[in-house]
Design a protein around this motif. Structure first.
Motif, PDB file in Angstrom:
ATOM      1  N   HIS A  69     120.635 -23.265  11.798  1.00 53.34           N
ATOM      2  CA  HIS A  69     119.549 -22.687  12.968  1.00 53.34           C
ATOM      3  C   HIS A  69     118.402 -22.684  11.754  1.00 53.34           C
ATOM      4  N   ARG A  70     117.735 -23.515  10.643  1.00 50.12           N
ATOM      5  CA  ARG A  70     116.940 -23.645   9.561  1.00 50.12           C
ATOM      6  C   ARG A  70     115.359 -23.791  10.765  1.00 50.12           C
ATOM      7  N   ASP A  71     114.744 -23.857  10.547  1.00 50.13           N
ATOM      8  CA  ASP A  71     112.872 -23.997  10.712  1.00 50.13           C
ATOM      9  C   ASP A  71     112.937 -25.511  10.004  1.00 50.13           C
ATOM     10  N   VAL A  72     113.234 -26.331  10.234  1.00 49.01           N
ATOM     11  CA  VAL A  72     112.267 -28.630   9.406  1.00 49.01           C
ATOM     12  C   VAL A  72     111.612 -28.118   9.267  1.00 49.01           C
ATOM     13  N   LEU A  73     110.796 -27.341   9.466  1.00 50.57           N
ATOM     14  CA  LEU A  73     109.282 -27.132   9.085  1.00 50.57           C
ATOM     15  C   LEU A  73     109.020 -25.891   8.251  1.00 50.57           C
ATOM     16  N   ASN A  74     110.283 -24.987   7.976  1.00 49.44           N
ATOM     17  CA  ASN A  74     110.205 -24.080   7.342  1.00 49.44           C
ATOM     18  C   ASN A  74     108.994 -22.872   7.051  1.00 49.44           C
TER      19      ASN A  74
END
Length: 111
Positions: A69-74
């Motif tokens: 569930h982490r955002d690829v763009l952080n």
């Protein structure tokens, strides 16, 4: 025996280009624009920007469905994304927008 080997080698040779092509990503839309276009048309980036946002969103959805569930763009905001793409494209004008986007994801994505 020799005929069978020759046929097998011929068949393998004939199928090799098909296999190589099938492994390349199928990119559609503004992701096919060159980085040179991104740099030279700074007032006309809406389609490319929307493509980048759609691409990164689809990677996020794919990850989400796999339990990550982490955002690829952080968490990067739009101006940061545009600046990153501009810097990459300035250095790599012959690359495509999809390549710049993938490079950005690889650098920004949380490990």
């Amino acid at each position: 025996m020799r005929k069978g080997t020759l046929r097998a080698a011929t068949l393998a040779f004939m199928l090799t280009p098909t296999i190589a092509i099938a492994q390349q990503p199928q990119i559609r839309g503004a992701g096919l624009a060159s980085c040179g276009t991104w740099v030279s048309e700074s007032d006309n980036r809406l389609d490319m920007t929307n493509w980048i946002l759609g691409f990164t969103s689809s990677v996020n959805i794919d990850r989400h469905l796999k339990g990550d569930h982490r955002d690829v763009l952080n968490g990067a905001d739009l101006p940061s994304v545009e600046l990153w793409i501009t810097n990459y494209c300035t250095k790599n004008p012959l690359r495509k927008i999809w390549e710049a986007t993938l490079a950005m994801i690889m650098e920004a994505s949380p490990r």
